[in-house]
Design a protein around this motif. Sequence first.
Motif, mmCIF file in Angstrom:
data_model
loop_
_atom_site.group_PDB
_atom_site.id
_atom_site.type_symbol
_atom_site.label_atom_id
_atom_site.label_comp_id
_atom_site.label_asym_id
_atom_site.label_seq_id
_atom_site.Cartn_x
_atom_site.Cartn_y
_atom_site.Cartn_z
ATOM 1 N N GLY A 1 0.782 -1.096 0.041
ATOM 2 C CA GLY A 1 -0.049 0.147 0.140
ATOM 3 C C GLY A 1 0.820 1.289 0.065
ATOM 4 N N TRP A 2 2.015 1.252 0.846
ATOM 5 C CA TRP A 2 2.770 2.438 0.861
ATOM 6 C C TRP A 2 3.524 2.508 -0.594
ATOM 7 N N ALA B 1 0.883 4.191 -2.857
ATOM 8 C CA ALA B 1 0.599 5.595 -2.467
ATOM 9 C C ALA B 1 1.808 6.440 -2.882
ATOM 10 N N SER B 2 3.131 5.984 -2.734
ATOM 11 C CA SER B 2 4.310 6.695 -2.965
ATOM 12 C C SER B 2 4.030 7.006 -4.490
ATOM 13 N N LEU C 1 1.697 7.100 -6.458
ATOM 14 C CA LEU C 1 0.606 8.083 -6.956
ATOM 15 C C LEU C 1 1.107 9.457 -6.398
ATOM 16 N N LEU C 2 1.626 9.695 -5.609
ATOM 17 C CA LEU C 2 2.072 10.820 -5.013
ATOM 18 C C LEU C 2 3.144 11.476 -5.831
ATOM 19 N N ALA D 1 0.557 -1.754 -7.676
ATOM 20 C CA ALA D 1 1.314 -0.695 -7.243
ATOM 21 C C ALA D 1 2.576 -0.315 -7.869
#
Length: 261
Positions: free
Chosen positions: A137-138, A141-142, A144-145, A200
């Motif tokens: 998940g991290w 998220a990274s 996408l950021l 991811a």
Amino acid sequence: MLGPAFSSLPAGVPLVGSAILGAIVGSFLGAALERLPSGRSVVTGRSACDGCGKALTVVELVPVLSWMMQRGKCRSCGARIGGWQLACELGGAAIGVASLLLAREGLALAAMLLGWQLLLLALLDLRHLWLPRLLVGWLAASGLLVSIARARVIDDAGVIGIAVAGGVVGYALLWLIARFYLKARGREGMGSGDPPLLGAIGLWLGPLGVVETMLGASIIGIAAAIVMLVSKRKIDADTALPLGTCLAATAWLLFLLQGPG
């Protein structure tokens, strides 16, 4: 390629700095590799020998050098310090240096961030056949950021759409393969963490990068199987190969050489 932020520094200083930073990060990743499978916290509690429980001193925590000076053993009880810790530290340092030298302009830090996350996931899958959903998940998220940051820098919101499409394609591709295998063979043929991992990765590399990652991971997997056969290790339908490790290795190399999708 060294970016403008490093151009004014003496030659070699950025590379040494990235190696030191990478080794420090790798030391943390090594602790995570040991603690996470047993449910221990990575961020709380002092580092200690797993054999005798003695708290480690600052000198004993110096990445790479402490392992070499102690010859891979605890100074108190002589218990062996696994080579996984050294592999994490050397791997972290190598990622830092390679990112600075080979990543496209302005993407060195992003390459380091991706590489260090994938290193831990790759080793967890290689050693334990486990891809923690939180870490995946991290990674998502990274990714996408990073795509949002790139969209702001180049003033192109389409970058975000490509990243999201990559995430969807990555997850759907492996999910469909897993479902087809289950229906055809009547048993699971893939770890539940592999589709989220490729999803991811897709957020970092885009749809085309997902396809390239699958092809590269397949080549690595075939090569690993050949090595196992040559070394006379038994391979059958129940032999587990860490697909996540193959995906992680391929994805980072693609990002390093091609950049994001």
